[in-house]
Write a protein that holds these residues in place. Structure first.
Motif, PDB file in Angstrom:
ATOM      1  N   PHE A  47       0.838  -1.210   0.000  1.00  0.00           N
ATOM      2  CA  PHE A  47       0.000   0.000   0.000  1.00  0.00           C
ATOM      3  C   PHE A  47       0.867   1.252   0.000  1.00  0.00           C
ATOM      4  O   PHE A  47       0.593   2.213  -0.714  1.00  0.00           O
ATOM      5  CB  PHE A  47      -0.950   0.017   1.197  1.00  0.00           C
ATOM      6  N   ILE A  50       2.288   1.751  -3.434  1.00  0.00           N
ATOM      7  CA  ILE A  50       1.265   2.246  -4.364  1.00  0.00           C
ATOM      8  C   ILE A  50       1.189   3.761  -4.276  1.00  0.00           C
ATOM      9  O   ILE A  50       1.213   4.461  -5.294  1.00  0.00           O
ATOM     10  CB  ILE A  50      -0.118   1.638  -4.028  1.00  0.00           C
ATOM     11  N   ALA A  54       2.505   5.764  -7.579  1.00  0.00           N
ATOM     12  CA  ALA A  54       1.330   5.759  -8.454  1.00  0.00           C
ATOM     13  C   ALA A  54       1.521   6.625  -9.692  1.00  0.00           C
ATOM     14  O   ALA A  54       1.122   6.235 -10.792  1.00  0.00           O
ATOM     15  CB  ALA A  54       0.099   6.204  -7.699  1.00  0.00           C
ATOM     16  N   SER A  61       1.706   0.002  -9.968  1.00  0.00           N
ATOM     17  CA  SER A  61       0.817   0.381  -8.871  1.00  0.00           C
ATOM     18  C   SER A  61      -0.466  -0.446  -8.891  1.00  0.00           C
ATOM     19  O   SER A  61      -0.947  -0.880  -7.851  1.00  0.00           O
ATOM     20  CB  SER A  61       0.480   1.867  -8.939  1.00  0.00           C
ATOM     21  N   ARG A  62      -1.023  -0.686 -10.083  1.00  0.00           N
ATOM     22  CA  ARG A  62      -2.228  -1.520 -10.190  1.00  0.00           C
ATOM     23  C   ARG A  62      -1.942  -2.949  -9.735  1.00  0.00           C
ATOM     24  O   ARG A  62      -2.759  -3.557  -9.038  1.00  0.00           O
ATOM     25  CB  ARG A  62      -2.751  -1.522 -11.623  1.00  0.00           C
ATOM     26  N   GLN A  65      -1.612  -2.960  -6.017  1.00  0.00           N
ATOM     27  CA  GLN A  65      -2.919  -2.765  -5.401  1.00  0.00           C
ATOM     28  C   GLN A  65      -3.693  -4.080  -5.376  1.00  0.00           C
ATOM     29  O   GLN A  65      -4.293  -4.436  -4.354  1.00  0.00           O
ATOM     30  CB  GLN A  65      -3.714  -1.703  -6.143  1.00  0.00           C
ATOM     31  N   LEU A  69      -4.721  -5.708  -1.807  1.00  0.00           N
ATOM     32  CA  LEU A  69      -6.133  -5.939  -1.492  1.00  0.00           C
ATOM     33  C   LEU A  69      -6.423  -7.421  -1.277  1.00  0.00           C
ATOM     34  O   LEU A  69      -7.168  -7.788  -0.374  1.00  0.00           O
ATOM     35  CB  LEU A  69      -7.023  -5.367  -2.589  1.00  0.00           C
TER      36      LEU A  69
END
Length: 77
Positions: A47, A50, A54, A61-62, A65, A69
């Protein structure tokens, strides 16, 4: 875990993540460089990475993420 360790793990995550990398493989790659890191710390570092990266590399970053998550959701179950 202190901020410098979190930053180091985040830097490792950014270096090793690839578009098709599975979360398990990403954890394995990070633990090679940070053997004492817990899954929770790696997710936190993701996190952080990211947020820090970003605007520089949206693709990484995606991917981070998605990993972060998935790990946070898995831990709460």
């Amino acid at each position: 875990m202190d901020a410098s360790e979190l930053q180091a793990i985040g830097d490792t995550l950014v270096r090793v993540v690839t578009p098709d990398m599975k979360p398990k493989d990403l954890l394995k790659a990070v633990r090679k460089r940070h053997p004492d890191a817990k899954k929770r710390d790696i997710a936190r570092a993701a996190f952080h990475a990211i947020i820090a990266n970003a605007d520089q590399d949206p693709g990484k970053s995606r991917n981070l993420q998605a990993f972060a998550l998935a790990e946070r959701t898995q831990q709460s179950e």
